[in-house]
Design a protein around this motif. Structure first.
Motif, PDB file in Angstrom:
ATOM      1  N   UNK A 264     -31.108  47.212 -99.255  1.00 26.44           N
ATOM      2  CA  UNK A 264     -31.434  46.059 -98.415  1.00 26.44           C
ATOM      3  C   UNK A 264     -31.508  46.456 -96.951  1.00 26.44           C
ATOM      4  N   UNK A 265     -30.574  47.314 -96.549  1.00 27.86           N
ATOM      5  CA  UNK A 265     -30.550  47.778 -95.160  1.00 27.86           C
ATOM      6  C   UNK A 265     -31.837  48.522 -94.815  1.00 27.86           C
TER       7      UNK A 265
ATOM      8  N   UNK B 164     -34.648  46.218 -94.320  1.00 29.48           N
ATOM      9  CA  UNK B 164     -34.593  45.623 -92.980  1.00 29.48           C
ATOM     10  C   UNK B 164     -35.177  46.581 -91.940  1.00 29.48           C
TER      11      UNK B 164
ATOM     12  N   UNK C 220     -20.649  49.086 -93.634  1.00 32.33           N
ATOM     13  CA  UNK C 220     -20.251  48.356 -92.420  1.00 32.33           C
ATOM     14  C   UNK C 220     -21.026  47.062 -92.215  1.00 32.33           C
ATOM     15  N   UNK C 221     -22.294  47.042 -92.636  1.00 34.56           N
ATOM     16  CA  UNK C 221     -23.096  45.831 -92.457  1.00 34.56           C
ATOM     17  C   UNK C 221     -22.988  44.904 -93.665  1.00 34.56           C
ATOM     18  N   UNK C 222     -22.134  45.271 -94.613  1.00 28.32           N
ATOM     19  CA  UNK C 222     -21.930  44.467 -95.829  1.00 28.32           C
ATOM     20  C   UNK C 222     -23.267  44.183 -96.532  1.00 28.32           C
ATOM     21  N   UNK C 223     -24.195  45.139 -96.414  1.00 27.22           N
ATOM     22  CA  UNK C 223     -25.471  45.041 -97.122  1.00 27.22           C
ATOM     23  C   UNK C 223     -25.660  46.381 -97.825  1.00 27.22           C
ATOM     24  N   UNK C 224     -26.266  46.325 -98.998  1.00 24.22           N
ATOM     25  CA  UNK C 224     -26.442  47.558 -99.752  1.00 24.22           C
ATOM     26  C   UNK C 224     -27.452  48.474 -99.044  1.00 24.22           C
TER      27      UNK C 224
ATOM     28  N   UNK D 172     -30.923  42.321-107.306  1.00 23.15           N
ATOM     29  CA  UNK D 172     -31.098  42.712-105.905  1.00 23.15           C
ATOM     30  C   UNK D 172     -32.544  43.085-105.586  1.00 23.15           C
TER      31      UNK D 172
END
Lengths: 114, 256
Positions: B36-37, B40, B29-33, B230
């Motif tokens: 990476x999420x 964050x 949904x956040x278009x981040x793997x 990545x």
């Protein structure tokens, strides 16, 4: 996240795409400029204007944070959901800071009976 | 009354459609793997820790008396909070000169430049340019090591103290700052300096370790074989965060 789309392709190595570094250096120029200005203000303004100085420092720090988080950490280009997930908890911390700094003054008053 | 058989098959048309909304799984949904999420969210929690440190600094500073009077007449005393630029006014190689904040400004610049070389490494990773990734990672490691060396010098100077020291009421003289005594002001000023810049320095050190590992993996072609860089991005997020924290430490500890 579009890099999952590139599969390993040895031919990619032969012709690299041109680097796209313009936004990076614009952000760098802002951050260096702001830091220099902060440094100048620290000595240019008299100490009697402490509140004004500190307010300017805080605004400039937040501006620098915007460039680091927005451009370097790429948050500006992420989805709205991710942006708010990070920003809302951080905004609540400002409340904590203000509340506890005020509390510190009260503790000081209680100790020194000012 | 006849009843319907329990083994009757339900026609496919009446089955509920598989849920396929943003949050029903199977997509981002956040278009981040995931990695990476999670980086964050880790950084968010780390930001809480640093915010707690800086908030404590604010509270303790307000709890102590402030210096009243002209800055040029300022003398060190454990009775009031010092003016930071009077404490941090030395520069390596320029002994005895009063150069307020210059060294810490230099350290800030070094860390900002390391952040730029890091973002250039990430950008090179997007282009699958192994040589550029290697080059920019090395620059980042170099700037990071420079920063941590500067910090070591600053700590050394702060701990050693001045030549004349600070005369106490009982006749003794204290030199430099430590966890239980401080030439430059209240003991808590030294404690907060050690904890805040120390915890940040530990982050820089961890970052250098991660970057070194990342450089070795890049050189070995691990990421190139994987098809994406990545990992450089994730370590980059961490590194920028360390830079971000320093920007706040610079303002709240040294400038204000």
């Amino acid at each position: 996240m579009d890099h999952t789309a590139h599969d390993f392709d040895p031919s990619v190595e032969a012709h690299h795409a041109k680097p796209n570094t313009r936004p990076i250096f614009i952000a760098l120029a802002w951050i260096v400029g702001i830091t220099t200005l902060e440094f100048a203000i620290a000595f240019a303004l008299p100490h009697t204007m402490a509140t004004l100085k500190n307010s300017i420092f805080i605004v400039m720090t937040i501006l620098k944070a915007f460039f680091i988080v927005g451009e370097f950490m790429h948050l500006k280009h992420e989805t709205k959901g991710l942006i708010w997930t990070i920003l809302i908890p951080m905004a609540l911390l400002i409340w904590l800071l203000v509340a506890l700094v005020t509390e510190g003054s009260y503790i000081g008053e209680a100790i020194f009976n000012r | 009354m006849s009843t319907t058989t329990t083994t009757q098959t339900i026609p496919a048309a009446t089955l509920p459609e598989p849920r396929s909304g943003s949050w029903d799984g199977g997509n981002e949904p956040f278009k981040a793997s995931y990695g990476k999420l999670m980086m964050w969210f880790f950084l968010l929690t780390d930001a809480f820790t640093f915010a707690a440190f800086l908030t404590t600094y604010g509270l303790m500073r307000q709890r102590h008396l402030a210096y009243v009077g002209a800055p040029k007449d300022f003398t060190f005393s454990t009775a009031y909070w010092p003016i930071p630029e009077k404490v941090f006014n030395s520069f390596p190689g320029l002994h005895g000169m009063d150069i307020p904040l210059a060294f810490v400004a230099l350290m800030t610049m070094i860390l900002i430049f390391s952040s730029v070389t890091m973002v250039l490494a990430v950008e090179a990773g997007h282009r699958m340019d192994k040589n550029d990734v290697q080059k920019w990672l090395l620059w980042t490691i170099l700037f990071g090591s420079m920063f941590i060396s500067c910090q070591a010098w600053e700590w050394g100077h702060f701990i050693t103290g001045s030549e004349h020291g600070l005369k106490m009421a009982d006749g003794s003289t204290i030199f430099g700052a430590a966890l239980t005594q401080n030439e430059y002001g209240p003991v808590l000023f030294a404690d907060l300096f050690f904890f805040i810049t120390g915890f940040h320095g530990f982050h820089v050190f961890s970052g250098i370790c991660l970057l070194t590992w990342c450089f070795i993996a890049t050189t070995n072609g691990t990421f190139h074989k994987r098809g994406h860089y990545e990992m450089v991005e994730k370590i980059g997020l961490y590194w920028h965060f360390v830079d971000l924290v320093w920007v706040f430490v610079f303002t709240f500890f040294y400038l204000i």
